[in-house]
Design a protein around this motif. Structure first.
Motif, PDB file in Angstrom:
ATOM      1  N   LYS A  32      33.606 -15.952  48.541  1.00 42.74           N
ATOM      2  CA  LYS A  32      32.782 -16.521  47.423  1.00 42.74           C
ATOM      3  C   LYS A  32      33.411 -18.161  46.772  1.00 42.74           C
ATOM      4  O   LYS A  32      32.904 -18.788  47.051  1.00 42.74           O
ATOM      5  CB  LYS A  32      32.398 -15.305  46.754  1.00 42.74           C
ATOM      6  CG  LYS A  32      31.630 -14.815  46.613  1.00 42.74           C
ATOM      7  CD  LYS A  32      30.682 -13.597  45.866  1.00 42.74           C
ATOM      8  CE  LYS A  32      32.208 -12.983  44.670  1.00 42.74           C
ATOM      9  NZ  LYS A  32      33.143 -12.280  45.864  1.00 42.74           N
ATOM     10  N   SER A  33      34.901 -17.417  46.490  1.00 39.43           N
ATOM     11  CA  SER A  33      35.125 -18.656  46.104  1.00 39.43           C
ATOM     12  C   SER A  33      36.209 -19.576  47.144  1.00 39.43           C
ATOM     13  O   SER A  33      35.788 -21.060  46.625  1.00 39.43           O
ATOM     14  CB  SER A  33      36.767 -17.580  45.168  1.00 39.43           C
ATOM     15  OG  SER A  33      36.791 -17.480  43.890  1.00 39.43           O
ATOM     16  N   PHE A  34      36.107 -19.329  48.346  1.00 41.95           N
ATOM     17  CA  PHE A  34      36.638 -19.903  48.835  1.00 41.95           C
ATOM     18  C   PHE A  34      35.825 -21.259  49.544  1.00 41.95           C
ATOM     19  O   PHE A  34      35.991 -22.154  49.617  1.00 41.95           O
ATOM     20  CB  PHE A  34      37.109 -19.420  50.281  1.00 41.95           C
ATOM     21  CG  PHE A  34      37.358 -19.468  51.840  1.00 41.95           C
ATOM     22  CD1 PHE A  34      38.882 -20.387  51.936  1.00 41.95           C
ATOM     23  CD2 PHE A  34      36.550 -19.859  52.516  1.00 41.95           C
ATOM     24  CE1 PHE A  34      38.790 -21.678  52.863  1.00 41.95           C
ATOM     25  CE2 PHE A  34      36.553 -20.543  54.002  1.00 41.95           C
ATOM     26  CZ  PHE A  34      37.706 -21.595  53.752  1.00 41.95           C
ATOM     27  N   ILE A  65      30.489 -23.547  39.989  1.00 43.77           N
ATOM     28  CA  ILE A  65      31.213 -22.883  38.890  1.00 43.77           C
ATOM     29  C   ILE A  65      31.478 -20.738  39.479  1.00 43.77           C
ATOM     30  O   ILE A  65      30.579 -20.053  40.371  1.00 43.77           O
ATOM     31  CB  ILE A  65      30.197 -22.040  37.453  1.00 43.77           C
ATOM     32  CG1 ILE A  65      30.660 -21.107  36.508  1.00 43.77           C
ATOM     33  CG2 ILE A  65      28.710 -21.862  37.786  1.00 43.77           C
ATOM     34  CD1 ILE A  65      30.679 -21.461  35.548  1.00 43.77           C
ATOM     35  N   ASP A  66      32.189 -20.487  39.019  1.00 42.45           N
ATOM     36  CA  ASP A  66      33.523 -19.659  40.465  1.00 42.45           C
ATOM     37  C   ASP A  66      33.279 -18.576  39.105  1.00 42.45           C
ATOM     38  O   ASP A  66      33.290 -18.523  37.991  1.00 42.45           O
ATOM     39  CB  ASP A  66      34.463 -19.766  40.426  1.00 42.45           C
ATOM     40  CG  ASP A  66      34.848 -18.371  41.450  1.00 42.45           C
ATOM     41  OD1 ASP A  66      33.501 -17.370  42.012  1.00 42.45           O
ATOM     42  OD2 ASP A  66      35.817 -18.835  42.646  1.00 42.45           O
ATOM     43  N   GLU A  67      32.431 -16.507  39.468  1.00 40.93           N
ATOM     44  CA  GLU A  67      32.256 -15.818  38.621  1.00 40.93           C
ATOM     45  C   GLU A  67      32.000 -15.954  37.013  1.00 40.93           C
ATOM     46  O   GLU A  67      32.338 -16.321  35.624  1.00 40.93           O
ATOM     47  CB  GLU A  67      33.380 -14.968  38.565  1.00 40.93           C
ATOM     48  CG  GLU A  67      33.679 -14.730  39.843  1.00 40.93           C
ATOM     49  CD  GLU A  67      35.502 -12.881  39.672  1.00 40.93           C
ATOM     50  OE1 GLU A  67      35.943 -12.990  38.805  1.00 40.93           O
ATOM     51  OE2 GLU A  67      35.953 -13.543  40.815  1.00 40.93           O
ATOM     52  N   ILE A  68      31.031 -16.664  37.221  1.00 36.89           N
ATOM     53  CA  ILE A  68      30.170 -17.538  35.721  1.00 36.89           C
ATOM     54  C   ILE A  68      30.365 -16.429  34.791  1.00 36.89           C
ATOM     55  O   ILE A  68      29.568 -16.767  34.100  1.00 36.89           O
ATOM     56  CB  ILE A  68      28.416 -17.463  36.374  1.00 36.89           C
ATOM     57  CG1 ILE A  68      27.936 -18.644  35.212  1.00 36.89           C
ATOM     58  CG2 ILE A  68      27.720 -16.378  37.071  1.00 36.89           C
ATOM     59  CD1 ILE A  68      26.415 -19.529  35.850  1.00 36.89           C
TER      60      ILE A  68
HETATM   61 MG   LIG Z   1      36.416 -15.653  43.753  1.00 38.32          MG
END
Ligand SMILES: [Mg+2]
Ligand SMILES: Nc1ncnc2c1ncn2[C@@H]1O[C@H](COP(=O)(O)OP(=O)(O)O)[C@@H](O)[C@H]1O
Length: 431
Positions: A35-37, A272-275
Motif C-alpha cells: 500500500k505504501s509502495f 495519505i498513508d495510514e490515515i
Molecule cells: Mg504501509
C-alpha cells in the motif's frame, strides 16, 4: 487526477493494475502487501521524483526497484487542465533509473503526500513545474518540497536559504500577525478535531528552554494547561502537522500563483498513508470526512482526489455515509494462492462497496479478513462451540468444559449465549 497505474515487475506483485476514482480512493490490506509502495509510485507518477531522491534525509520513499532480472515498467495516465495523457516508463538498468518521456508533462495540480513516518511532501505547480526549456532560463527550481519529520517542525533548508520556516516559526509568526494565515490554521485545527473538550485551540505563545529563542506555539488543553506543541501527544502532533502543512502548502501556492500571474490550481491530489496514524477512535471517525472538507473549503474551486491507505475498520465505517460509487473506490490488497500454484501472489482488487454498518463487521469483511473481532482464544472457543451445536451427539462432559471456558471469554451480554443456552438446556448440558 491520477487515473490509472499499471506496474509490471516492480513491487510485491508481478503485475499491478489500478483504475482510480476521481474523489476518494481507500487502500486496505495486510502489512507488507504494497500500500505504501503504491502511494510512493503515485507520488512519482505525478512528480517524476522519488521523495528520498529529493531529500536524502528521508528513510522512506526510495526509488522503486524492479524485481530481479526482469523487464520492468510503470505505466500511468493523468488528467490535468483540459488534457488527459498516458505515459509509460521503463527501467533503464544501465542508468539504474526510470526513463521519463521528454516534453512537458500534464500538470497534475497541487500534489500533497503525507507519509506514515511523519514526513510530508508537496509538489506545487506554481513553484515546481518543469518550465525550463533552455539553460538560459534562470536557476533550477526545487523539484518538490520534501520534508523529513523534523523539518516539518523546524524548517526546510534549501540551497540558497530556507524553503520553509517550519511549523514552530510559522505558527508563532502567524499568531502574532493575527492575519489570514492564523485564521486558516485555527479553522483547520478546529475542523480536524472532535467537538467538545478535545477541540484543538491555540494557546498563548511560550518559551520552553534557555537554549531555544523561538516563541513556541501551544495548545489550550481542557485540563487548564497551554501545552507546547512539541510536548503534545503523538495523535495531536499528527493533526497539528497535517493542519499546518495544508495551510502552508495552500498559502504558498496562492502567493506564488499571484507572483506568476497564474490561476491557482484547479486540482489537488492528496496521498495519505495510514490515515488513522496515532489517532484515538474518536478522531479516526472524523478524519476522512474532515480532511475532504478542509481541502474543499480551502481550495473552493478545485477538484480534490484523495488516495488513502488505512488499517482502521473505524475509518471504513466512518465513510459509509459519504461513500459514493460514482466518485469513490475501495481497493483491497490480498495474498492469494491458486490451486496448483506453489507461491502466493499479491492481488489488488477493486471491491464493490457494501455497507457493513459498524467497525466490528468491517473487521470480518474482505478489508481485514479476520475470523472475528474477538481475542484469538474467544474465536477458537466459539468455533468449537459452533461445532458442538451442530453435533447432536456431542459429549456432555466436553460441552460443560466448553461452557466454563466460554464464561471466561465472552461478555455476559454476548448474543451467542442465547443460542448456546437454548441448545444446551434442550440437550441437558446446562441445567
Ligand atoms: Mg504501509
Ligand atoms: N523501493 C522499492 N522497490 C521495490 N519494491 C519495494 C520498494 N519498497 C517497498 N517495496 C515492496 O513493497 C513491500 C512493502 O510494502 P509496503 O507498501 O510497505 O506495505 P504496506 O501494504 O504495509 O504499506 C516490500 O516487501 C517490497 O516488496
Amino acid at each position: 487526477m491520477l487515473e490509472s497505474i499499471h506496474l509490471k515487475n516492480v513491487g510485491p506483485a508481478a503485475e499491478t493494475k489500478l483504475d482510480l476514482a476521481p474523489r476518494l480512493n481507500i487502500l486496505t490490506g495486510d502489512n507488507g502487501l504494497g500500500k505504501s509502495f503504491l502511494l510512493d509510485i503515485a507520488w512519482w507518477t505525478l512528480t517524476r521524483k522519488w521523495p528520498a531522491e529529493v531529500n536524502p534525509k528521508l528513510t522512506t520513499g526510495q526509488m522503486a526497484r524492479p524485481r530481479n532480472g526482469e523487464e520492468a515498467s510503470i505505466a500511468f495516465s493523468l488528467t490535468g487542465k483540459a488534457k488527459r495523457q498516458a505515459y509509460s516508463s521503463a527501467f533503464n538498468r544501465y542508468q539504474q533509473a526510470w526513463t521519463i518521456p521528454v516534453g512537458r508533462p500534464v500538470n497534475p495540480g497541487l500534489v500533497i503526500y503525507a507519509q506514515v513516518d511523519g514526513s510530508f511532501s508537496v509538489w506545487d505547480p506554481a513553484r515546481n513545474y518543469w518550465r525550463k526549456k533552455s539553460m538560459t532560463e534562470g536557476p533550477e527550481r526545487p523539484h518538490a518540497y520534501v520534508f523529513s519529520p523534523r523539518e516539518v517542525w523546524d524548517g526546510l533548508p534549501g540551497e540558497r536559504g530556507m524553503l520553509c520556516n517550519g511549523l514552530i516559526n510559522d505558527w508563532s509568526g502567524w499568531q502574532k500577525e493575527r492575519g489570514e494565515s492564523f485564521r486558516l490554521l485555527s479553522a483547520v485545527l478546529d475542523a480536524l478535531s472532535p467537538d467538545g473538550e478535545e477541540k484543538l485551540t491555540p494557546g498563548a505563545l511560550t518559551r520552553i528552554s534557555l537554549d531555544d529563542v523561538r516563541d513556541m506555539p501551544t495548545l489550550r488543553l481542557p485540563y487548564g494547561q497551554d501545552v507546547p506543541v512539541i510536548h503534545a501527544s503523538a495523535g495531536m502532533r499528527r493533526i497539528i502537522a497535517l493542519a499546518y502543512f495544508l495551510t502552508w502548502c495552500w498559502h504558498e501556492h496562492v502567493h506564488a500563483s499571484k507572483l506568476l500571474g497564474q490561476e491557482v490550481a484547479d486540482q489537488i491530489i492528496f496521498l495519505i498513508d495510514e490515515i488513522e496514524a496515532h489517532l484515538h477512535p474518536r478522531w479516526q471517525r472524523l478524519i476522512v470526512k474532515s480532511l475532504l472538507e478542509v481541502v474543499n473549503n480551502m481550495a473552493l474551486a478545485a477538484r480534490v482526489q484523495l488516495i488513502a491507505a488505512t488499517h482502521s475498520p473505524l475509518v471504513l465505517a466512518s465513510i459509509e455515509p459519504v461513500f459514493d460509487e460514482q466518485q469513490d473506490a475501495w481497493f483491497d490488497f490480498d495474498l492469494v494462492k491458486s490451486e496448483g500454484q506453489e507461491r502466493h501472489t499479491v492481488q489488488i482488487e477493486k471491491k464493490d462497496w457494501v455497507r457493513q454498518g459498524d467497525a466490528s463487521s468491517w473487521l470480518v469483511s474482505d478489508a481485514f479478513d479476520l475470523g472475528s473481532a474477538r481475542s484469538v482464544e474467544a474465536e477458537e472457543a466459539l468455533n468449537e462451540a459452533a461445532e458442538a451445536l451442530k453435533d447432536e451427539t456431542f459429549d456432555h462432559k466436553k460441552a460443560q468444559a466448553l461452557d466454563q471456558k466460554l464464561r471466561t471469554l465472552l461478555s455476559d451480554t454476548d448474543p451467542f449465549w442465547i443460542r448456546w443456552r437454548f441448545v444446551g438446556e434442550k440437550r441437558g448440558w446446562i441445567r
